[in-house]
Write a protein that holds these residues in place. Sequence first.
Motif, PDB file in Angstrom:
ATOM      1  N   VAL A 200      -6.020  -7.860  -8.420  1.00  0.00           N
ATOM      2  CA  VAL A 200      -5.341  -8.117  -7.151  1.00  0.00           C
ATOM      3  C   VAL A 200      -6.252  -7.754  -5.996  1.00  0.00           C
ATOM      4  CG1 VAL A 200      -3.075  -7.639  -8.169  1.00  0.00           C
ATOM      5  CG2 VAL A 200      -4.308  -5.806  -6.980  1.00  0.00           C
ATOM      6  N   GLU A 201      -5.901  -8.264  -4.827  1.00  0.00           N
ATOM      7  CA  GLU A 201      -6.513  -7.806  -3.579  1.00  0.00           C
ATOM      8  C   GLU A 201      -5.724  -6.616  -3.054  1.00  0.00           C
ATOM      9  OE1 GLU A 201      -6.512 -11.168  -0.965  1.00  0.00           O
ATOM     10  OE2 GLU A 201      -8.425 -11.939  -1.729  1.00  0.00           O
ATOM     11  N   ALA A 202      -6.434  -5.613  -2.553  1.00  0.00           N
ATOM     12  CA  ALA A 202      -5.761  -4.425  -2.023  1.00  0.00           C
ATOM     13  C   ALA A 202      -6.575  -3.856  -0.878  1.00  0.00           C
ATOM     14  CB  ALA A 202      -5.603  -3.369  -3.105  1.00  0.00           C
ATOM     15  N   THR A 203      -5.875  -3.320   0.118  1.00  0.00           N
ATOM     16  CA  THR A 203      -6.575  -2.681   1.226  1.00  0.00           C
ATOM     17  C   THR A 203      -7.091  -1.306   0.788  1.00  0.00           C
ATOM     18  OG1 THR A 203      -4.605  -1.561   2.065  1.00  0.00           O
ATOM     19  CG2 THR A 203      -5.025  -3.816   2.868  1.00  0.00           C
ATOM     20  N   GLY A 204      -8.074  -0.818   1.520  1.00  0.00           N
ATOM     21  CA  GLY A 204      -8.557   0.529   1.257  1.00  0.00           C
ATOM     22  C   GLY A 204      -7.445   1.556   1.383  1.00  0.00           C
ATOM     23  N   GLN A 205      -6.502   1.317   2.316  1.00  0.00           N
ATOM     24  CA  GLN A 205      -5.393   2.255   2.499  1.00  0.00           C
ATOM     25  C   GLN A 205      -4.493   2.282   1.272  1.00  0.00           C
ATOM     26  OE1 GLN A 205      -4.931   4.409   5.245  1.00  0.00           O
ATOM     27  NE2 GLN A 205      -3.589   5.252   3.666  1.00  0.00           N
ATOM     28  N   GLU A 206      -4.255   1.122   0.661  1.00  0.00           N
ATOM     29  CA  GLU A 206      -3.442   1.087  -0.554  1.00  0.00           C
ATOM     30  C   GLU A 206      -4.141   1.829  -1.697  1.00  0.00           C
ATOM     31  OE1 GLU A 206      -0.999  -3.108   0.114  1.00  0.00           O
ATOM     32  OE2 GLU A 206      -3.044  -3.154  -0.684  1.00  0.00           O
ATOM     33  N   VAL A 207      -5.461   1.710  -1.748  1.00  0.00           N
ATOM     34  CA  VAL A 207      -6.226   2.454  -2.761  1.00  0.00           C
ATOM     35  C   VAL A 207      -6.088   3.952  -2.510  1.00  0.00           C
ATOM     36  CG1 VAL A 207      -8.532   2.934  -3.657  1.00  0.00           C
ATOM     37  CG2 VAL A 207      -7.831   0.563  -3.205  1.00  0.00           C
ATOM     38  N   LEU A 208      -6.186   4.367  -1.260  1.00  0.00           N
ATOM     39  CA  LEU A 208      -6.021   5.787  -0.924  1.00  0.00           C
ATOM     40  C   LEU A 208      -4.629   6.292  -1.313  1.00  0.00           C
ATOM     41  CD1 LEU A 208      -7.738   5.958   2.594  1.00  0.00           C
ATOM     42  CD2 LEU A 208      -8.569   6.986   0.468  1.00  0.00           C
ATOM     43  N   ASP A 209      -3.610   5.488  -1.044  1.00  0.00           N
ATOM     44  CA  ASP A 209      -2.249   5.888  -1.401  1.00  0.00           C
ATOM     45  C   ASP A 209      -2.099   6.031  -2.923  1.00  0.00           C
ATOM     46  OD1 ASP A 209      -1.465   5.958   1.238  1.00  0.00           O
ATOM     47  OD2 ASP A 209      -0.468   3.997   1.203  1.00  0.00           O
ATOM     48  N   ALA A 210      -2.721   5.108  -3.644  1.00  0.00           N
ATOM     49  CA  ALA A 210      -2.646   5.179  -5.103  1.00  0.00           C
ATOM     50  C   ALA A 210      -3.315   6.451  -5.627  1.00  0.00           C
ATOM     51  CB  ALA A 210      -3.307   3.946  -5.721  1.00  0.00           C
TER      52      ALA A 210
END
Length: 605
Positions: free
Chosen positions: A442-452
């Motif tokens: 999937v495509e994901a923002t850096g912020q979504e990666v940080l949240d994960a």
Amino acid sequence: MKKRIFVCLLALVMMLSLACTATPTPLPEVTPKATEAPVVTEAPTPEPEPEPEPEGPKDVVILYTNDTHCGVTDGMGFAGVARVKAALEEAGKAVILVDAGDAVQGDVIGTLSKGEAIIDLMNTAGYAFATIGNHEFDYGMEQFQKNVERANFRYLACNFTDAEGKPVLDGYAVVECEGKKIGFVGIATPQTFKTSTPTYFQDGEGNYIYSFCEGNDGQDLYDAVQKAVDAARAEGAEIVVALAHLGVEADAIPWTSSDVITHTTGIDVMLDAHSHTVLESESVKNLNGDAVILTSTGTKFQNVGMLSIGADNKLSTKLISDSALLFCDDIGLLQNDNGMGEAVQAAIAENEELVNTVVAKTAVNLVVNDPIAVGADGKAIRIVRSQETNLGDLCADAYRAMGESDIAFVNGGGVRASIAAGDITFGQIIKVHPFGNAMCVVEATGQEVLDALEFSCAKLPDEFGGFLQVSGLKFSIDLSVASTVETDEKGMFIQVTGDRRVKDVQVLQADGTYAPLDPEKIYTVACHNYLLKSAGDGYTMFQDNTILRDEVMLDNQVLINYIVTVLNGTVGDDYSDPYGQGRITILEPELEAPEAEAPEAAPAV
């Protein structure tokens, strides 16, 4: 002289001959007097044999297992359970065999048959009741229902309902055994939503159409359990036994076994599961202050539990370990398994050729457990759910390489077994990835990666099945910062409300260097459908993202293909450190140094 001897002998012979031919003198007859009557002696009349007293009721024994996870030959195994059951019955006991969930998943035999082979073995063993664990759903809702129908025993779960609040399964059952009425109440963990696949419990629009009574900070669960217990008592149950897939771990609060006991009344014994705890007997006070026995057997047939119910309804529990495969002090010889061992071997043989096929090699031990440290019980400590390991690195690297992505994740709970140095068989790969999840990108923002990443470490230093093993990233986790992750009642991620534990996140570049992660940038992320599409383990941040590759390869094939095509068939020295390649650095809180004591004053001279 000779003539004289001959004459004497001849005379002796003649005398003997006359004696033998003489007529014997008859004995005189004796006539009884007329006045005497003959004496007649009658045989005494035998006393009638007393009728045997009717046998009293037999002692009742409830044998219990939990979290067996397809360990059909591990520990006591199914054959050991059958031997214990047969020995008790031969000793005149009435035996009821029950299970507290997570039976159909955990090894090749379950994965390849979607749990059906395990259900068949449980039928052969003679189980009477079981409750559902979170892993009973691992093959999807349709297969779950097939397995329930396939079972000759009854699945119970008082808190598993549909969208209208109607029970999906019976919540309880009352049976009469040797004159005693015994109630069994099934309880499933509300953690099932995040520890199974959330979309299995949703409709096509993402609305939940099932419930595990997870709301109101535990009260909905307590109410459902109390309702079932009260109903069992109303049907005459003298003893109530809870088959509970709840566990004792902190991340299960407010749904732990102790939570349920302390908020309810009427349960006498709770046979617990989910946390793989070995607990022979612990007394926990219920809402009225009455003692309830809490017990659990561990996992993979480490032990078989034995709940004894005396004539006076006195209750006691004992764990029979695999050291008692052939003899148990309280039972005696354990010899007869009623054909259970043969049934197990037949089930294993169906997949033996495929399971034993060599698919790759490894020059190093690949681990999920700490290779050095052991717990207080002397057993290995699992670390793949709380820190980086080399097998975690390998699995994540496989997803990044096969998915051709910037970043890859693998949840620690999805990396299930170590692999020893040497040949790697298909069966070993299945043990590592038994769920049959499929790779997505999937495509994901850096912020979504940080949240994960922040959600991944929220439970530390405790274990979390959703702890992420990573590829294409490196970062540190500061445990001196309290987690500020907010979740909903089902344990699903909502947001981070304050300071973050995850620091200095960097992304691997094409030239082998690292650069800081940009919260605004779009990255490609590889993982499986369980986490990216179905919000598995509670990861909601990726559900609406653009999908670039949708379920293109099963997880076991991802790992095989990576080792064969990228590593040329052998896992080498790059993965030699069991604690990984330094992608995740955990910073422990600094301990305050104790204040130095002032030196004692020198004595006056």
